[in-house]
Design a protein around this motif. Structure first.
Motif, PDB file in Angstrom:
ATOM      1  N   ILE A  46       0.842  -1.205   0.000  1.00 18.74           N
ATOM      2  CA  ILE A  46       0.000   0.000   0.000  1.00 18.74           C
ATOM      3  C   ILE A  46       0.877   1.255   0.000  1.00 18.74           C
ATOM      4  O   ILE A  46       0.635   2.211  -0.749  1.00 18.74           O
ATOM      5  CB  ILE A  46      -0.934  -0.007   1.222  1.00 18.74           C
ATOM      6  CG1 ILE A  46      -1.977  -1.124   1.079  1.00 18.74           C
ATOM      7  CG2 ILE A  46      -1.618   1.350   1.387  1.00 18.74           C
ATOM      8  CD1 ILE A  46      -2.806  -1.339   2.326  1.00 18.74           C
ATOM      9  N   ALA A  47       1.923   1.255   0.835  1.00 18.39           N
ATOM     10  CA  ALA A  47       2.821   2.407   0.901  1.00 18.39           C
ATOM     11  C   ALA A  47       3.534   2.620  -0.428  1.00 18.39           C
ATOM     12  O   ALA A  47       3.731   3.756  -0.870  1.00 18.39           O
ATOM     13  CB  ALA A  47       3.831   2.217   2.027  1.00 18.39           C
ATOM     14  N   ALA A  48       3.943   1.526  -1.070  1.00 18.24           N
ATOM     15  CA  ALA A  48       4.628   1.629  -2.363  1.00 18.24           C
ATOM     16  C   ALA A  48       3.684   2.191  -3.431  1.00 18.24           C
ATOM     17  O   ALA A  48       4.095   2.967  -4.304  1.00 18.24           O
ATOM     18  CB  ALA A  48       5.160   0.263  -2.790  1.00 18.24           C
ATOM     19  N   PHE A  93       3.391   8.882  11.897  1.00 21.47           N
ATOM     20  CA  PHE A  93       3.303   7.459  11.541  1.00 21.47           C
ATOM     21  C   PHE A  93       3.977   6.577  12.592  1.00 21.47           C
ATOM     22  O   PHE A  93       3.367   5.638  13.127  1.00 21.47           O
ATOM     23  CB  PHE A  93       3.933   7.219  10.175  1.00 21.47           C
ATOM     24  CG  PHE A  93       4.038   5.762   9.795  1.00 21.47           C
ATOM     25  CD1 PHE A  93       2.921   5.054   9.386  1.00 21.47           C
ATOM     26  CD2 PHE A  93       5.249   5.099   9.872  1.00 21.47           C
ATOM     27  CE1 PHE A  93       3.008   3.699   9.051  1.00 21.47           C
ATOM     28  CE2 PHE A  93       5.360   3.744   9.536  1.00 21.47           C
ATOM     29  CZ  PHE A  93       4.235   3.057   9.134  1.00 21.47           C
ATOM     30  N   TYR A  94       5.224   6.876  12.909  1.00 21.63           N
ATOM     31  CA  TYR A  94       5.958   6.001  13.835  1.00 21.63           C
ATOM     32  C   TYR A  94       5.447   6.114  15.272  1.00 21.63           C
ATOM     33  O   TYR A  94       5.507   5.146  16.033  1.00 21.63           O
ATOM     34  CB  TYR A  94       7.461   6.306  13.765  1.00 21.63           C
ATOM     35  CG  TYR A  94       8.075   5.846  12.463  1.00 21.63           C
ATOM     36  CD1 TYR A  94       8.385   4.502  12.252  1.00 21.63           C
ATOM     37  CD2 TYR A  94       8.321   6.743  11.432  1.00 21.63           C
ATOM     38  CE1 TYR A  94       8.928   4.073  11.042  1.00 21.63           C
ATOM     39  CE2 TYR A  94       8.872   6.323  10.228  1.00 21.63           C
ATOM     40  CZ  TYR A  94       9.163   4.984  10.038  1.00 21.63           C
ATOM     41  OH  TYR A  94       9.692   4.560   8.838  1.00 21.63           O
ATOM     42  N   ILE A 103      -2.745   4.823   7.884  1.00 21.01           N
ATOM     43  CA  ILE A 103      -1.655   5.769   8.154  1.00 21.01           C
ATOM     44  C   ILE A 103      -0.442   5.445   7.296  1.00 21.01           C
ATOM     45  O   ILE A 103       0.335   6.337   6.927  1.00 21.01           O
ATOM     46  CB  ILE A 103      -1.275   5.797   9.648  1.00 21.01           C
ATOM     47  CG1 ILE A 103      -0.755   4.424  10.122  1.00 21.01           C
ATOM     48  CG2 ILE A 103      -2.467   6.229  10.498  1.00 21.01           C
ATOM     49  CD1 ILE A 103      -0.234   4.448  11.559  1.00 21.01           C
ATOM     50  N   TRP A 104      -0.281   4.188   6.931  1.00 20.80           N
ATOM     51  CA  TRP A 104       0.824   3.794   6.059  1.00 20.80           C
ATOM     52  C   TRP A 104       0.617   4.364   4.655  1.00 20.80           C
ATOM     53  O   TRP A 104       1.570   4.777   3.990  1.00 20.80           O
ATOM     54  CB  TRP A 104       0.915   2.278   5.999  1.00 20.80           C
ATOM     55  CG  TRP A 104       2.324   1.757   5.912  1.00 20.80           C
ATOM     56  CD1 TRP A 104       3.435   2.436   5.483  1.00 20.80           C
ATOM     57  CD2 TRP A 104       2.792   0.456   6.284  1.00 20.80           C
ATOM     58  NE1 TRP A 104       4.555   1.636   5.547  1.00 20.80           N
ATOM     59  CE2 TRP A 104       4.186   0.421   6.039  1.00 20.80           C
ATOM     60  CE3 TRP A 104       2.153  -0.683   6.775  1.00 20.80           C
ATOM     61  CZ2 TRP A 104       4.956  -0.725   6.279  1.00 20.80           C
ATOM     62  CZ3 TRP A 104       2.927  -1.817   7.013  1.00 20.80           C
ATOM     63  CH2 TRP A 104       4.313  -1.839   6.783  1.00 20.80           C
ATOM     64  N   ALA A 105      -0.628   4.400   4.202  1.00 18.21           N
ATOM     65  CA  ALA A 105      -0.934   4.958   2.887  1.00 18.21           C
ATOM     66  C   ALA A 105      -0.582   6.442   2.833  1.00 18.21           C
ATOM     67  O   ALA A 105      -0.001   6.928   1.844  1.00 18.21           O
ATOM     68  CB  ALA A 105      -2.411   4.746   2.560  1.00 18.21           C
ATOM     69  N   VAL A 106      -0.923   7.168   3.886  1.00 18.81           N
ATOM     70  CA  VAL A 106      -0.608   8.604   3.942  1.00 18.81           C
ATOM     71  C   VAL A 106       0.898   8.811   4.000  1.00 18.81           C
ATOM     72  O   VAL A 106       1.459   9.688   3.324  1.00 18.81           O
ATOM     73  CB  VAL A 106      -1.293   9.254   5.161  1.00 18.81           C
ATOM     74  CG1 VAL A 106      -0.880  10.727   5.285  1.00 18.81           C
ATOM     75  CG2 VAL A 106      -2.804   9.141   5.044  1.00 18.81           C
ATOM     76  N   PHE A 107       1.577   7.998   4.798  1.00 26.68           N
ATOM     77  CA  PHE A 107       3.033   8.068   4.909  1.00 26.68           C
ATOM     78  C   PHE A 107       3.682   7.852   3.540  1.00 26.68           C
ATOM     79  O   PHE A 107       4.561   8.614   3.119  1.00 26.68           O
ATOM     80  CB  PHE A 107       3.491   7.003   5.905  1.00 26.68           C
ATOM     81  CG  PHE A 107       4.973   7.015   6.200  1.00 26.68           C
ATOM     82  CD1 PHE A 107       5.664   8.204   6.376  1.00 26.68           C
ATOM     83  CD2 PHE A 107       5.674   5.818   6.329  1.00 26.68           C
ATOM     84  CE1 PHE A 107       7.026   8.210   6.665  1.00 26.68           C
ATOM     85  CE2 PHE A 107       7.020   5.812   6.612  1.00 26.68           C
ATOM     86  CZ  PHE A 107       7.705   7.006   6.781  1.00 26.68           C
ATOM     87  N   GLY A 108       3.238   6.826   2.835  1.00 28.52           N
ATOM     88  CA  GLY A 108       3.782   6.539   1.518  1.00 28.52           C
ATOM     89  C   GLY A 108       3.534   7.672   0.534  1.00 28.52           C
ATOM     90  O   GLY A 108       4.404   8.010  -0.275  1.00 28.52           O
ATOM     91  N   LEU A 109       2.346   8.280   0.613  1.00 30.76           N
ATOM     92  CA  LEU A 109       2.011   9.386  -0.290  1.00 30.76           C
ATOM     93  C   LEU A 109       3.009  10.534  -0.145  1.00 30.76           C
ATOM     94  O   LEU A 109       3.473  11.096  -1.149  1.00 30.76           O
ATOM     95  CB  LEU A 109       0.596   9.882   0.009  1.00 30.76           C
ATOM     96  CG  LEU A 109       0.039  10.945  -0.940  1.00 30.76           C
ATOM     97  CD1 LEU A 109      -0.216  10.350  -2.319  1.00 30.76           C
ATOM     98  CD2 LEU A 109      -1.244  11.545  -0.368  1.00 30.76           C
TER      99      LEU A 109
END
Length: 453
Positions: free
Chosen positions: A296-298, A335-336, A351-357
């Motif tokens: 998802i992050a990628a 995130f962390y 939250i991982w999706a937002v971080f990746g964005l």
């Protein structure tokens, strides 16, 4: 007319994107996707394959970590060598030829990794051969990344420059998405024992085959119009390009190096180390769960690269780095600090999706970097500064990150935030760099050390 005035005319003119532009973007991005997939698939298998199959079981957990990530970092250490050599010929004989060679150089070692004997079979030669293959991969990607950015920057119309480079970067980082996706399929269709016995080889063999296909596809690309014009006017760099870069373009090299520190940290820590080492290892999420999260992050990373390029065209560099890199500085801490062993998968993935964005802000590195060097030495300048910085910072980042995540350092009980603090710091550095005149306006409007002769 001065050399600078002549070169200023050789920027892609403002016009709508046409079918040839889209073909160039697609073919260039596809090759970059497959090459980056080949390179990062190793990182996704460090804990599940590299440690148990290629390193002695007698080593301590910390030593296993350092050796496994050390082999990974070795690929970055040789990037400057491959990058400088290919960039030299890219500035002398053409972008397209080196652009094709880099994919061919990546395909072979990737395929060989897929058929390597393990430590149980040939002992210490197993990690040594793996190390050599990783170094060959590093040399190849050292020429690929800067070459791809220069190739697209010199093909794309000026008012779509950011979008073009951002889209290419999206395609390249799509290789991470492809890597996660393939490993998820492997996890779903094979047992853990099957993976250890033979299935781990499949992603590497597939990557090698895809690399050969990419070599074929790139024959349909045409040389960049800017290089053709340089050659037609006999205005190619007369001396050794990298020497000219070192003598006359120090400020541009520094800007690219600092931005590369931000890019390499965001990718290595945020995308490659976080899934298995932090979410899986420290918070004990199942392999499939953290692989899906990484996937998802990628995906959102690739989307973020396109958005960053689009914003640069619309808002300009200064405002864009505030939104992108500044946003990453905030989001990484969030995130962390939000991670916990009992959090729901829905929240984790969100939250991982937002971080990746926001990690997609890395597209600003090539967007700024390609315009800081004039055409005659652009490939060499970008390659030298980018690859040297990537080699340096990627060599120290795994060890530094592992240290920051351990309980025995200055952050004490907040050690789980170590990765977020590191990413946030380099993101703020990128914001500061983005406000420099050279970063915003490029080599044509700089009066310091950006002359060609």
């Amino acid at each position: 007319m001065s050399q600078s005035e002549i070169n200023a005319q050789w920027q892609p003119s403002a016009r709508p994107l046409n079918s040839k532009d889209f073909k160039t973007l697609i073919l260039s991005s596809l090759g970059g996707t497959l090459e980056f997939y080949d390179f990062v698939i190793y990182a996704l298998y460090i804990d599940t394959i590299v440690k148990p199959l290629f390193l002695p079981h007698t080593l301590s957990p910390l030593t296993l970590d350092l050796f496994a990530w050390g082999i990974f970092a070795a690929g970055y250490l040789v990037r400057p060598i491959g990058g400088i050599i290919m960039a030299h010929f890219g500035d002398k004989v053409g972008r397209k030829q080196m652009f094709t060679l880099s994919v061919a150089m990546m395909a072979l070692p990737t395929f060989i990794i897929g058929v390597l004997p393990t430590y149980e079979t040939i002992g210490i030669f197993a990690p040594l051969l793996l190390l050599v293959m990783r170094m060959l991969q590093g040399a190849a990607i050292g020429g690929e990344m800067p070459g791809a950015w220069v190739f697209i920057a010199e093909h794309t119309p000026k008012q779509r420059y950011g979008l073009g480079v951002g889209t290419l970067t999206s395609g390249i980082t799509g290789g991470i998405l492809l890597g996660f996706f393939v490993t998820i399929i492997i996890d779903l269709y094979f047992t853990n024992q099957n993976i250890l016995d033979f299935a781990w080889r499949i992603p590497f063999i597939i990557g090698g085959i895809f690399g050969v296909i990419s070599v074929y596809l790139r024959k349909f690309l045409s040389e960049t119009p800017i290089f053709k014009e340089l050659a037609a006017r006999k205005a190619l760099e007369k001396s050794i390009p990298v020497v000219t870069v070192i003598k006359k373009h120090k400020k541009a090299c520094l800007i690219v190096a600092l931005l590369t520190w931000s890019l390499s940290t965001a990718i290595m820590v945020g995308i490659l180390i976080t899934p298995g080492r932090i979410v899986g290892g420290m918070y004990h999420f199942a392999n499939l769960d953290w692989r899906i999260g990484g996937c998802i992050a990628a995906l959102t990373l690739s989307i973020g690269c396109i958005i960053s390029g689009w914003l640069d065209d619309k808002l300009g560099t200064a405002k864009t780095v505030i939104v992108t890199w500044g946003g990453l500085a905030i989001v990484s801490i969030y995130f962390y600090s939000s991670l916990s062993a009992d959090m729901s998968l829905t929240k984790l993935y969100s939250i991982w999706a937002v971080f990746g964005l926001f990690i997609g802000s890395i597209a600003m590195t090539p967007i700024i970097g390609t315009r800081t060097f004039p055409p005659a030495i652009r490939y060499s300048g970008l390659s030298l500064s980018y690859n040297l910085a990537y080699a340096l910072f990627s060599a120290i980042t795994p060890t530094l990150t592992i240290y920051l995540l351990s309980p025995d350092h200055i952050l004490g009980e907040y050690s789980y935030l170590g990765a977020g603090i590191y990413i946030s710091a380099v993101a703020l550095l990128a914001v500061l760099v983005g406000f420099s005149q050279l970063a915003q306006n490029g080599w044509q409007n700089n009066t310091d050390d950006q002359s060609i002769n």
